[in-house]
Design a protein around this motif. Sequence first.
Motif, PDB file in Angstrom:
ATOM      1  N   LEU A  55       0.825  -1.210   0.000  1.00 27.14           N
ATOM      2  CA  LEU A  55       0.000   0.000   0.000  1.00 27.14           C
ATOM      3  C   LEU A  55       0.860   1.261   0.000  1.00 27.14           C
ATOM      4  O   LEU A  55       0.524   2.255  -0.658  1.00 27.14           O
ATOM      5  N   SER A  56       1.964   1.231   0.736  1.00 32.55           N
ATOM      6  CA  SER A  56       2.855   2.397   0.786  1.00 32.55           C
ATOM      7  C   SER A  56       3.418   2.703  -0.595  1.00 32.55           C
ATOM      8  O   SER A  56       3.473   3.866  -1.019  1.00 32.55           O
ATOM      9  N   TRP A  57       3.844   1.662  -1.305  1.00 33.06           N
ATOM     10  CA  TRP A  57       4.375   1.859  -2.660  1.00 33.06           C
ATOM     11  C   TRP A  57       3.297   2.413  -3.589  1.00 33.06           C
ATOM     12  O   TRP A  57       3.546   3.350  -4.368  1.00 33.06           O
ATOM     13  N   LEU A  58       2.097   1.847  -3.499  1.00 35.13           N
ATOM     14  CA  LEU A  58       1.006   2.307  -4.348  1.00 35.13           C
ATOM     15  C   LEU A  58       0.645   3.768  -4.059  1.00 35.13           C
ATOM     16  O   LEU A  58       0.449   4.574  -4.979  1.00 35.13           O
ATOM     17  N   ILE A  59       0.575   4.110  -2.769  1.00 40.71           N
ATOM     18  CA  ILE A  59       0.206   5.476  -2.388  1.00 40.71           C
ATOM     19  C   ILE A  59       1.257   6.478  -2.843  1.00 40.71           C
ATOM     20  O   ILE A  59       0.942   7.538  -3.396  1.00 40.71           O
ATOM     21  N   LEU A  60       2.526   6.150  -2.652  1.00 42.29           N
ATOM     22  CA  LEU A  60       3.594   7.088  -2.965  1.00 42.29           C
ATOM     23  C   LEU A  60       3.805   7.286  -4.459  1.00 42.29           C
ATOM     24  O   LEU A  60       4.132   8.398  -4.913  1.00 42.29           O
ATOM     25  N   TYR A  61       3.605   6.223  -5.244  1.00 42.15           N
ATOM     26  CA  TYR A  61       3.980   6.308  -6.664  1.00 42.15           C
ATOM     27  C   TYR A  61       2.815   6.168  -7.637  1.00 42.15           C
ATOM     28  O   TYR A  61       3.006   6.368  -8.841  1.00 42.15           O
ATOM     29  N   LYS A  62       1.629   5.861  -7.139  1.00 36.80           N
ATOM     30  CA  LYS A  62       0.512   5.649  -8.053  1.00 36.80           C
ATOM     31  C   LYS A  62      -0.701   6.523  -7.726  1.00 36.80           C
ATOM     32  O   LYS A  62      -1.772   6.308  -8.308  1.00 36.80           O
ATOM     33  N   THR A  63      -0.562   7.448  -6.814  1.00 35.33           N
ATOM     34  CA  THR A  63      -1.692   8.317  -6.468  1.00 35.33           C
ATOM     35  C   THR A  63      -1.285   9.786  -6.536  1.00 35.33           C
ATOM     36  O   THR A  63      -0.104  10.129  -6.457  1.00 35.33           O
ATOM     37  N   ARG A  64      -2.285  10.635  -6.663  1.00 39.51           N
ATOM     38  CA  ARG A  64      -2.042  12.083  -6.674  1.00 39.51           C
ATOM     39  C   ARG A  64      -1.475  12.548  -5.342  1.00 39.51           C
ATOM     40  O   ARG A  64      -0.587  13.405  -5.291  1.00 39.51           O
ATOM     41  N   PHE A  65      -1.996  11.960  -4.247  1.00 39.07           N
ATOM     42  CA  PHE A  65      -1.494  12.327  -2.928  1.00 39.07           C
ATOM     43  C   PHE A  65      -0.009  12.020  -2.807  1.00 39.07           C
ATOM     44  O   PHE A  65       0.770  12.819  -2.268  1.00 39.07           O
ATOM     45  N   GLY A  66       0.419  10.854  -3.304  1.00 42.67           N
ATOM     46  CA  GLY A  66       1.825  10.488  -3.233  1.00 42.67           C
ATOM     47  C   GLY A  66       2.711  11.445  -4.004  1.00 42.67           C
ATOM     48  O   GLY A  66       3.802  11.815  -3.551  1.00 42.67           O
ATOM     49  N   LEU A  67       2.247  11.859  -5.170  1.00 40.46           N
ATOM     50  CA  LEU A  67       3.011  12.825  -5.969  1.00 40.46           C
ATOM     51  C   LEU A  67       3.137  14.148  -5.230  1.00 40.46           C
ATOM     52  O   LEU A  67       4.222  14.758  -5.191  1.00 40.46           O
ATOM     53  N   ARG A  68       2.055  14.604  -4.632  1.00 42.22           N
ATOM     54  CA  ARG A  68       2.093  15.854  -3.877  1.00 42.22           C
ATOM     55  C   ARG A  68       2.979  15.734  -2.652  1.00 42.22           C
ATOM     56  O   ARG A  68       3.703  16.682  -2.306  1.00 42.22           O
ATOM     57  N   LEU A  69       2.917  14.586  -1.989  1.00 39.03           N
ATOM     58  CA  LEU A  69       3.759  14.359  -0.810  1.00 39.03           C
ATOM     59  C   LEU A  69       5.228  14.460  -1.172  1.00 39.03           C
ATOM     60  O   LEU A  69       6.014  15.151  -0.509  1.00 39.03           O
ATOM     61  N   ARG A  70       5.612  13.799  -2.252  1.00 39.53           N
ATOM     62  CA  ARG A  70       7.017  13.808  -2.669  1.00 39.53           C
ATOM     63  C   ARG A  70       7.455  15.198  -3.141  1.00 39.53           C
ATOM     64  O   ARG A  70       8.593  15.608  -2.913  1.00 39.53           O
ATOM     65  N   SER A  71       6.547  15.925  -3.773  1.00 41.59           N
ATOM     66  CA  SER A  71       6.895  17.266  -4.242  1.00 41.59           C
ATOM     67  C   SER A  71       7.126  18.217  -3.067  1.00 41.59           C
ATOM     68  O   SER A  71       7.987  19.098  -3.144  1.00 41.59           O
ATOM     69  N   CYS A  72       6.369  18.030  -1.994  1.00 40.01           N
ATOM     70  CA  CYS A  72       6.537  18.895  -0.820  1.00 40.01           C
ATOM     71  C   CYS A  72       7.856  18.629  -0.106  1.00 40.01           C
ATOM     72  O   CYS A  72       8.378  19.498   0.593  1.00 40.01           O
ATOM     73  N   GLY A  73       8.402  17.434  -0.273  1.00 40.62           N
ATOM     74  CA  GLY A  73       9.697  17.122   0.320  1.00 40.62           C
ATOM     75  C   GLY A  73      10.865  17.533  -0.555  1.00 40.62           C
ATOM     76  O   GLY A  73      11.998  17.611  -0.079  1.00 40.62           O
ATOM     77  N   GLU A  74      10.589  17.776  -1.824  1.00 46.49           N
ATOM     78  CA  GLU A  74      11.659  18.148  -2.751  1.00 46.49           C
ATOM     79  C   GLU A  74      11.683  19.659  -2.995  1.00 46.49           C
ATOM     80  O   GLU A  74      12.695  20.317  -2.760  1.00 46.49           O
ATOM     81  N   LEU A  75      10.577  20.210  -3.460  1.00 41.10           N
ATOM     82  CA  LEU A  75      10.500  21.643  -3.773  1.00 41.10           C
ATOM     83  C   LEU A  75       9.162  22.195  -3.263  1.00 41.10           C
ATOM     84  O   LEU A  75       8.219  22.380  -4.046  1.00 41.10           O
ATOM     85  N   PRO A  76       9.068  22.467  -1.974  1.00 37.71           N
ATOM     86  CA  PRO A  76       7.783  22.916  -1.415  1.00 37.71           C
ATOM     87  C   PRO A  76       7.298  24.240  -1.995  1.00 37.71           C
ATOM     88  O   PRO A  76       6.093  24.446  -2.131  1.00 37.71           O
TER      89      PRO A  76
END
Length: 315
Positions: free
Chosen positions: A164-185
Amino acid sequence: MSDVLFLFQQTMFFFIPLLIVALGGLFSERSGIINIALEGMMIVGAFAGIFFIHFFQQSMNPQICLLIAILIAGLAGTLFALFHAIASINMKADQTISGTALNMFAPAFCIFVARLVQQTQQVEFSNTFRITKVPVLGDIPIIGDFLFQNTYITNFLGILILVLSWLILYKTRFGLRLRSCGELPQAADSAGINVYKIRYSGTLISGFLAGIGGLIFVVPTSTNFNADVAGYGFLALAVLIFGQWKPWHIAGAAFFFGFMKTIASAGLPFLASLSIPNYFYKITPYVATLIVLAFTSKNSAAPRAEGEPFDKGKR
């Protein structure tokens, strides 16, 4: 074959909680919040879950009792993570200091409450949660022996959380937003993403998983809880770094460290005959941690904005 089976099953008891807690740290740090407080969240979660088991396990089906305790542990970890989120996101406090303060507070709070309720700091319970054999699946040759005999429902929960963690982080809009906030908020904010909300979500998910991991660590390895998880929160941080902030890499790192902890238990039949001092096995996982971090930290793939407070008005 029996030694290999024993080694694998014991490794799973250490691997699963490490995996779940490290994945919790992954959600937080991918959002940009360093979560040093994983240890404290584990302690609070384990305390809440074990306390429920202590009072209700005699009147409930063991597996249902454990599942409810897991949910309670996750909610307790989430509530505790809220303090870290407020300090780190709203107050823009130093995230390392905030996490360290929570780690110091957690065991003292749990001991105080335990003594207040039952006049002793140890919360005892009976381990009635081991599944001797899963019907049908436990009869499968080899696979059934390794995965579906002498196991816990938490082992399957850990694998589910990984997927589920892999799916959420790499296959959902929320995961994309989460990763973007950690890279370039700042870029995420300019695209209309609520960075504060996303970072709150990552931190609270982190607390939920850490709380679950605390309970899952205690249940297979003990029959009492003394506000201690043996430094597993810090070991989970090492797993997170070794796994380069990627779910499947984290799983491999967690299995490696789980294997090292199994070796440290010195309960393996083929090691008992070597007459090597017990303390040598106990320091093995931590020496391995230092060696691994020394070789992997130079190629760190940490989120670029982790640990940096976000100021909406700053560009």
